[in-house]
Write a protein that holds these residues in place. Structure first.
Motif, PDB file in Angstrom:
ATOM      1  N   LEU A  96       0.735  -1.296  -0.020  1.00 18.41           N
ATOM      2  CA  LEU A  96       0.150   0.029  -0.021  1.00 18.41           C
ATOM      3  C   LEU A  96       0.802   1.373  -0.122  1.00 18.41           C
ATOM      4  O   LEU A  96       0.591   2.151  -0.746  1.00 18.41           O
ATOM      5  N   VAL A  97       1.887   1.254   0.855  1.00 25.48           N
ATOM      6  CA  VAL A  97       2.783   2.572   0.750  1.00 25.48           C
ATOM      7  C   VAL A  97       3.428   2.709  -0.616  1.00 25.48           C
ATOM      8  O   VAL A  97       3.270   3.909  -1.014  1.00 25.48           O
ATOM      9  N   ALA A  98       3.990   1.666  -0.965  1.00 24.96           N
ATOM     10  CA  ALA A  98       4.645   1.607  -2.494  1.00 24.96           C
ATOM     11  C   ALA A  98       3.801   2.170  -3.371  1.00 24.96           C
ATOM     12  O   ALA A  98       3.722   2.782  -4.498  1.00 24.96           O
ATOM     13  N   SER A  99       2.468   1.687  -3.510  1.00 25.37           N
ATOM     14  CA  SER A  99       1.391   2.140  -4.463  1.00 25.37           C
ATOM     15  C   SER A  99       1.134   3.511  -4.459  1.00 25.37           C
ATOM     16  O   SER A  99       0.932   4.171  -5.404  1.00 25.37           O
ATOM     17  N   ALA A 100       0.782   3.872  -3.018  1.00 23.05           N
ATOM     18  CA  ALA A 100       0.386   5.453  -3.023  1.00 23.05           C
ATOM     19  C   ALA A 100       1.794   6.232  -3.454  1.00 23.05           C
ATOM     20  O   ALA A 100       1.502   7.271  -4.230  1.00 23.05           O
ATOM     21  N   LEU A 440     -14.361 -10.610  -4.949  1.00 25.43           N
ATOM     22  CA  LEU A 440     -13.261  -9.470  -4.799  1.00 25.43           C
ATOM     23  C   LEU A 440     -11.786 -10.091  -5.370  1.00 25.43           C
ATOM     24  O   LEU A 440     -11.135  -9.432  -5.923  1.00 25.43           O
ATOM     25  N   VAL A 441     -11.507 -11.278  -5.359  1.00 25.55           N
ATOM     26  CA  VAL A 441     -10.185 -11.868  -6.060  1.00 25.55           C
ATOM     27  C   VAL A 441     -10.477 -11.736  -7.592  1.00 25.55           C
ATOM     28  O   VAL A 441      -9.381 -11.216  -7.954  1.00 25.55           O
ATOM     29  N   THR A 442     -11.565 -11.920  -8.212  1.00 25.15           N
ATOM     30  CA  THR A 442     -11.600 -11.712  -9.512  1.00 25.15           C
ATOM     31  C   THR A 442     -11.426 -10.175  -9.812  1.00 25.15           C
ATOM     32  O   THR A 442     -10.875  -9.846 -10.607  1.00 25.15           O
ATOM     33  N   VAL A 443     -12.087  -9.554  -8.948  1.00 22.35           N
ATOM     34  CA  VAL A 443     -11.903  -7.892  -9.217  1.00 22.35           C
ATOM     35  C   VAL A 443     -10.346  -7.375  -9.092  1.00 22.35           C
ATOM     36  O   VAL A 443     -10.057  -6.725  -9.740  1.00 22.35           O
ATOM     37  N   HIS A 444      -9.861  -7.989  -8.187  1.00 20.93           N
ATOM     38  CA  HIS A 444      -8.490  -7.759  -8.144  1.00 20.93           C
ATOM     39  C   HIS A 444      -7.629  -8.104  -9.178  1.00 20.93           C
ATOM     40  O   HIS A 444      -7.069  -7.332  -9.742  1.00 20.93           O
ATOM     41  N   LEU A 447      -8.339  -6.011 -12.338  1.00 18.12           N
ATOM     42  CA  LEU A 447      -7.841  -4.503 -11.887  1.00 18.12           C
ATOM     43  C   LEU A 447      -6.557  -4.572 -12.307  1.00 18.12           C
ATOM     44  O   LEU A 447      -5.890  -3.681 -13.047  1.00 18.12           O
ATOM     45  N   ALA A 448      -5.652  -5.525 -11.632  1.00 17.64           N
ATOM     46  CA  ALA A 448      -4.299  -5.263 -11.990  1.00 17.64           C
ATOM     47  C   ALA A 448      -4.042  -5.831 -13.298  1.00 17.64           C
ATOM     48  O   ALA A 448      -3.049  -5.203 -13.640  1.00 17.64           O
ATOM     49  N   ALA A 449      -4.722  -6.666 -14.040  1.00 24.07           N
ATOM     50  CA  ALA A 449      -4.274  -7.116 -15.346  1.00 24.07           C
ATOM     51  C   ALA A 449      -4.442  -5.737 -16.258  1.00 24.07           C
ATOM     52  O   ALA A 449      -3.626  -5.745 -17.228  1.00 24.07           O
ATOM     53  N   THR A 450      -5.570  -5.415 -16.111  1.00 22.38           N
ATOM     54  CA  THR A 450      -5.986  -4.319 -16.975  1.00 22.38           C
ATOM     55  C   THR A 450      -5.028  -2.987 -16.597  1.00 22.38           C
ATOM     56  O   THR A 450      -4.419  -2.233 -17.684  1.00 22.38           O
ATOM     57  N   GLY A 451      -4.828  -2.793 -15.365  1.00 21.55           N
ATOM     58  CA  GLY A 451      -3.955  -1.643 -14.976  1.00 21.55           C
ATOM     59  C   GLY A 451      -2.578  -1.852 -15.631  1.00 21.55           C
ATOM     60  O   GLY A 451      -2.101  -0.901 -16.325  1.00 21.55           O
ATOM     61  N   MET A 498      -4.213  -0.272 -10.812  1.00 18.95           N
ATOM     62  CA  MET A 498      -3.512  -1.179 -10.191  1.00 18.95           C
ATOM     63  C   MET A 498      -3.465  -0.872  -8.648  1.00 18.95           C
ATOM     64  O   MET A 498      -3.957  -1.861  -7.702  1.00 18.95           O
ATOM     65  N   VAL A 499      -3.700   0.375  -8.190  1.00 21.41           N
ATOM     66  CA  VAL A 499      -3.880   0.878  -6.757  1.00 21.41           C
ATOM     67  C   VAL A 499      -4.967   0.320  -6.100  1.00 21.41           C
ATOM     68  O   VAL A 499      -5.229  -0.136  -5.166  1.00 21.41           O
ATOM     69  N   LEU A 500      -6.081   0.587  -7.129  1.00 18.73           N
ATOM     70  CA  LEU A 500      -7.531   0.216  -6.673  1.00 18.73           C
ATOM     71  C   LEU A 500      -7.582  -1.399  -6.295  1.00 18.73           C
ATOM     72  O   LEU A 500      -8.056  -1.769  -5.271  1.00 18.73           O
ATOM     73  N   GLY A 501      -6.963  -1.892  -6.914  1.00 18.11           N
ATOM     74  CA  GLY A 501      -6.777  -3.284  -6.897  1.00 18.11           C
ATOM     75  C   GLY A 501      -5.957  -3.821  -5.696  1.00 18.11           C
ATOM     76  O   GLY A 501      -6.619  -4.778  -5.033  1.00 18.11           O
ATOM     77  N   HIS A 502      -4.774  -3.366  -5.322  1.00 21.18           N
ATOM     78  CA  HIS A 502      -4.399  -3.533  -4.071  1.00 21.18           C
ATOM     79  C   HIS A 502      -5.148  -3.136  -2.934  1.00 21.18           C
ATOM     80  O   HIS A 502      -4.826  -3.749  -1.965  1.00 21.18           O
TER      81      HIS A 502
END
Lengths: 534, 197
Positions: A96-100, A440-444, A447-451, A498-502
């Motif tokens: 989370l820190v790194a994403s922000a 939520l796993v699928t959403v993650h 989000l990560a793949a599209t991001g 990606m951040v949203l996914g995290h």
């Protein structure tokens, strides 16, 4: 003798030597006993993809696993659960820190007037914070946590000295807090990947050694004769990293051009000889595990492992193409960068053979989706990296955003994806709880793949345009900057996804800890049918 | 020893993975040979005949830089900015008590041959400029600047910051250079310079 003939003979001799070495491993020239590399299958293992299991009555229909194997696995998990949990909790925080920090840095590149009131929020520092939070926070915490989980299982031995790893992990994180604090304050050693002041690095060395110790102790007490390929990768990552880190951070050892050469020797090796083997080991473990099929070729595993071990150490020089370093060093690093295609191909073919005909398993398991996408991105980013090292391509892409896109394809598309999948698999086994909201796993995942797709495509195009603009003497420098603007905005969009996914990933983890699903002794059919999560 | 509880997650998963011994596909072996051949070819075509200390892919002409072609006009302002301004300042005022001013300096506006001699050989000793005494430590430029460049920078200095003295030609500088050809050290100060013809 000319430089050329020395370089040529060194290259040819080393390739021949490597080929002979790999052959000798296969021909058991270095083994003490004939059984040592014999392959033993557990009972009921072949031909039963996890997907085939009817989850409503798992005990009744699943192939009855060898009870001794199951018991060894359960004992191994019990010994490592606490320390793995600690490492994963830290991994979540640093993610989370790194994403922000990363998203902030990204937005600053196209909106430079945003958040300018504080010095620590300036681009130079927040980007450095992002890099270090990923490089020494998220990636090693997730990777080492996964290693601590997998190694006792594969050695069929309880993790010895888990307390050392716990203490080591605590020291490591204390060092990282101190390191990021000093970077935010503006104190830095001034070399990329090695920014954290060397005084703080002493803590990392001590912490890292304490993390490595239990793995060595466990290796010494192992009850299996054959070391599975994942153990090679993880064991070596834990052996290589301390050497890299210690040499690179030792104060007063390298100066001037030597320091630059060492800087990229470290910068590239930490990717290829630490994160990459940890993530490859995870793929080698989880992919066959999840589809219920053995890795198809021990021979390809040997080629992939020793190829990586041999070629990778020399590729860092391609960061210094055209720089004030000896030409032979750069030439050798370019050649070895291209040679890296060989171990990458060996890994890819091996995974392909293993997955062949079992693609349907992907549909049921989000862990497998993360792992497979990660594996594909390993191939993609490695091949891209090999060609990027060629002088003709490097002339355009060096010093542009193209390189940044490539770095994220590797460290996010490959390494982070694999660790996401690993965490989804491991957490239920160390906590005894199920992921509460499988959707939520699928959403993650999406989000990560599209991001990362948006991120990579935008920056690759933007970086290429930037590179061609900089090479054109008739265009001013600012033109190369303006050319990248729309693509930098695209990168921020991808990064935001990606951040949203995290965030969703972390919320899901907190939900699991808070007991949103409770302790599911008998997993509900609806839940497992929806995710296929195992 | 008591066995830990078996979790349902642990029970439902497949046994830990193993390996089969499928041979390496011939395509991968072919790739290995192709890559090794590429490596040999790439190294054999590498330009490694320059000294290693020159750096990667550097040629002599690149390292030598762009020397102005014969007849090209030297840029006095650029030479002043890169060579002189650090001490005498971009304003030509120098630093009081440390570096003498050039604006309105009697040495700059005086005999052009003396000014050229100062640039060629430097000063090491006391010198008075506009009524103030300085401990002179002017470096010599005979080796690093050509006649045309010294003429250009002197012409520039003599025409800036209110200075309005006649320009110098490269020929004048060349004359001064031969005149002091045997000189090995800097001038010892204002007194020696005043005695120059």
């Amino acid at each position: 003798m000319s430089t050329l003939s020395i370089l040529m003979s060194a290259f040819v001799l080393s390739i021949v030597g490597l080929g002979f070495f790999i052959w000798s491993q296969r021909a058991r020239l270095t083994d003490s006993g004939p059984e040592a590399s014999e392959i033993i299958f557990a009972k009921g293992e072949i031909g039963h993809p996890e997907k085939a299991i009817d989850r409503t009555t798992p005990q009744a229909v699943s192939p009855r696993p060898d009870e001794a194997e199951l018991l060894a696995r359960v004992r191994a998990d019990a010994s490592s659960a606490q320390v793995v949990f600690f490492f994963y909790c830290c991994a979540f925080v640093w993610l989370l820190v790194a994403s922000a920090a990363g998203l902030t840095a990204s937005i600053k590149l196209h909106s430079p007037d945003w958040l300018t009131s504080e010095a620590w929020l300036s681009f130079g520092r927040i980007r450095t914070l992002h890099l270090n939070a990923v490089a020494y926070g998220w990636a090693p915490m997730a990777g080492l946590g996964t290693a601590l989980f997998i190694i006792p299982r594969l050695l069929k031995t309880e993790l010895a000295g888990a307390r050392y790893a716990l203490l080591g992990g605590a020291l490591w994180n204390a060092a990282l807090v101190a390191g990021l604090g000093s970077l935010a304050y503006g104190v830095s050693d001034g070399m990329e990947w090695l920014e954290i002041p060397w005084q703080i690095d002493i803590l990392f060395v001590a912490g890292g050694a304490l993390v490595g110790l239990p793995l060595i102790l466990t290796l010494l007490r192992r009850t299996v004769a054959h070391l599975y390929v994942s153990v090679w990768y993880m064991g070596c990552a834990l052996f290589w990293f301390p050497i890299l880190f210690f040499v690179a951070n030792f104060p007063g050892l390298h100066h001037g051009v030597e320091a630059a050469t060492m800087n990229w020797w470290f910068g590239h090796n930490v990717l290829g000889l630490f994160y990459t083997p940890l993530a490859l080991a995870s793929i080698y473990y989880f992919l066959p595990k999840l589809i219920g099929r053995p890795i198809q070729s021990y021979n390809l595993s040997l080629l992939g492992f020793w190829g990586l071990a041999f070629f990778y150490g020399q590729v860092g020089g391609h960061h210094l193409i055209g720089g004030p370093v000896p030409g032979w060093l750069v030439t050798l690093s370019i050649v070895q960068s291209m040679m890296m295609i060989l171990p990458v191909a060996a890994f890819t073919v091996n995974q392909h053979l293993t997955l062949k005909g079992h693609l349907s398993a992907l549909r049921g398991s989000p862990t497998l989706q993360f792992i497979c996408l990660g594996g594909l991105m390993y191939t993609a980013s490695s091949v891209q990296g090999s060609f990027e090292a060629l002088r003709s391509m490097n002339a355009v892409t060096h010093f542009t955003h193209y390189t940044v896109a490539h770095a994220h394809l590797g460290l996010y598309g490959f390494v982070s994806m694999v660790f996401f999948g690993a965490i989804y698999f491991v957490v239920p086994r160390i906590t005894g709880r199920e992921w509460p909201w499988p959707k939520l796993v699928t959403v993650h995942f999406w989000l990560a793949a599209t991001g990362i797709a948006i991120y990579f495509v935008s920056l690759t195009i933007g970086g290429w345009l930037q590179g061609t603009a900089m090479l054109d003497p008739s265009r001013g420098f600012m033109e190369s900057v303006h050319a990248t603007l729309p693509y930098l905005r695209g990168r921020s969009v991808g990064g935001a996804l990606m951040v949203l996914g995290h965030v969703i990933f972390a919320v899901h983890f907190i939900g699991l800890l808070a007991g949103a699903s409770g302790r599911a002794v008998q997993p509900s059919p609806a839940l497992n049918a929806a995710t296929g999560d195992i | 020893m008591s066995s830990p509880e078996i979790l349902p997650q642990q029970r439902r998963e497949n046994p830990d993975p193993q390996e089969r011994t499928t041979p390496i596909p011939w395509l991968v072996l072919a790739l290995a040979i192709i890559l090794a051949a590429f490596g040999v070819d790439y190294i054999s075509h590498a330009k490694l005949d320059t000294p290693a200390s020159w750096g990667d892919g550097r040629s002599h002409s690149e390292l030598a830089g762009n020397k102005p072609a014969d007849g090209a006009k030297a840029d006095g302002a650029a030479i002043f900015a890169s060579t002189c301004a650090a001490c005498h300042q971009a304003t030509g005022q120098g630093l009081p008590g440390v570096f003498p001013p050039l604006a309105g300096s009697e040495w700059v506006l005086g005999k052009p041959t003396t000014a050229a001699a100062i640039l060629l050989h430097g000063i090491n000793g006391p010198i008075t400029v506009k009524g103030q005494s300085y401990q002179g430590a002017m470096p010599a430029f005979a080796a690093s600047l050509g006649d045309a460049e010294i003429a250009a920078v002197l012409t520039y200095v003599r025409s800036q910051w209110g200075n309005a003295a006649a320009p110098l030609s490269a020929a004048t500088v060349a004359e001064v250079r031969t005149q002091h050809a045997g000189r090995t050290g800097p001038f010892s100060g204002g007194d020696e310079l005043k005695a120059l013809p």
